[in-house]
Design an enzyme around this catalytic site. Sequence first.
Site, PDB file in Angstrom:
ATOM      1  N   LEU A  90     -47.687 -41.405  44.740  1.00 23.31           N
ATOM      2  CA  LEU A  90     -49.083 -41.168  45.463  1.00 23.31           C
ATOM      3  C   LEU A  90     -50.072 -41.577  44.423  1.00 23.31           C
ATOM      4  O   LEU A  90     -49.883 -40.610  43.225  1.00 23.31           O
ATOM      5  CB  LEU A  90     -49.101 -40.085  46.459  1.00 23.31           C
ATOM      6  CG  LEU A  90     -48.359 -40.454  47.826  1.00 23.31           C
ATOM      7  CD1 LEU A  90     -48.346 -39.114  48.486  1.00 23.31           C
ATOM      8  CD2 LEU A  90     -48.794 -41.420  48.390  1.00 23.31           C
ATOM      9  N   ASP A  91     -51.003 -42.203  44.438  1.00 22.11           N
ATOM     10  CA  ASP A  91     -52.298 -41.952  43.593  1.00 22.11           C
ATOM     11  C   ASP A  91     -52.647 -40.583  43.242  1.00 22.11           C
ATOM     12  O   ASP A  91     -52.539 -39.725  44.423  1.00 22.11           O
ATOM     13  CB  ASP A  91     -53.453 -42.894  44.145  1.00 22.11           C
ATOM     14  CG  ASP A  91     -53.134 -44.330  44.154  1.00 22.11           C
ATOM     15  OD1 ASP A  91     -52.115 -44.602  43.381  1.00 22.11           O
ATOM     16  OD2 ASP A  91     -54.016 -44.779  45.260  1.00 22.11           O
TER      17      ASP A  91
END
Length: 238
Positions: A102-103
């Site tokens: 996930l960013d």
Amino acid sequence: MRLQKYLSQSGVASRRNSEQLIKDGRVKVNGETVTAMGVIISPETDRVEVDNRPIKTVIRHEYFLLYKPVGYVTTLKDQFGRPTIRDLLADVKVRVYPVGRLDMDTSGVLLLTNNGEMANRLTHPSFGVEKEYLARVRDLPDAQALATLAKGVNLLDGMTAPATVRLVKGGRPTSVVSLTIKEGRNRQVRRMFEAVGHPVVSLKRVRFGPLTLSDMQAGSWRNLTSKEVAQLKKHVQR
Ligand code: URA
């Protein structure tokens, strides 16, 4: 790990009998007989034999779900010293790895496991694991924008595969949209919304395959239930 502990954990013998096996010269490490007590071995790399038969190591598979908060990098060690998900898993003693990424500015469901085969499969596009995101986006996407997201968006790295889209809360200056994709390209959701003229303001993954956050708090983690593990296994069966 001490050799006698390794033997007993591998189910070869009790701790005491393992020591006896070593004393009796029945144990080899990397082809050399070891009779001294307290020799340290690496279960992952050292080859241990008892009576010239290799020990099958049973690595216990572990599965955790982390509710990743915004502001943490999905890595176990960051070269720039930024906060990482490892910081949130301080009391997890097994070595586990994130499945996908996930960013830093995305929150939500992140699976961690030491089951490498399963991790590979879950991230491989051919298995098509559904990832559902709740995106707060700028302005109000019209029916056409939503249809484009669902059918396929032309990104620099090619068309996106069909997705499921639902306007959860339309409004101005922002709206909330649920987007379920089966791919996992870099910053895909942000790029898809950008491409239809509605940049993402905040992004949360609310589901990964069968895994949801239920009533977890951001920054907390839990073990998967045995039902969830079974569901994941079923998902990656071929
Ligand atoms: N898509 C994104 O743009 N960011 C994420 O973190 C996950 C999916």
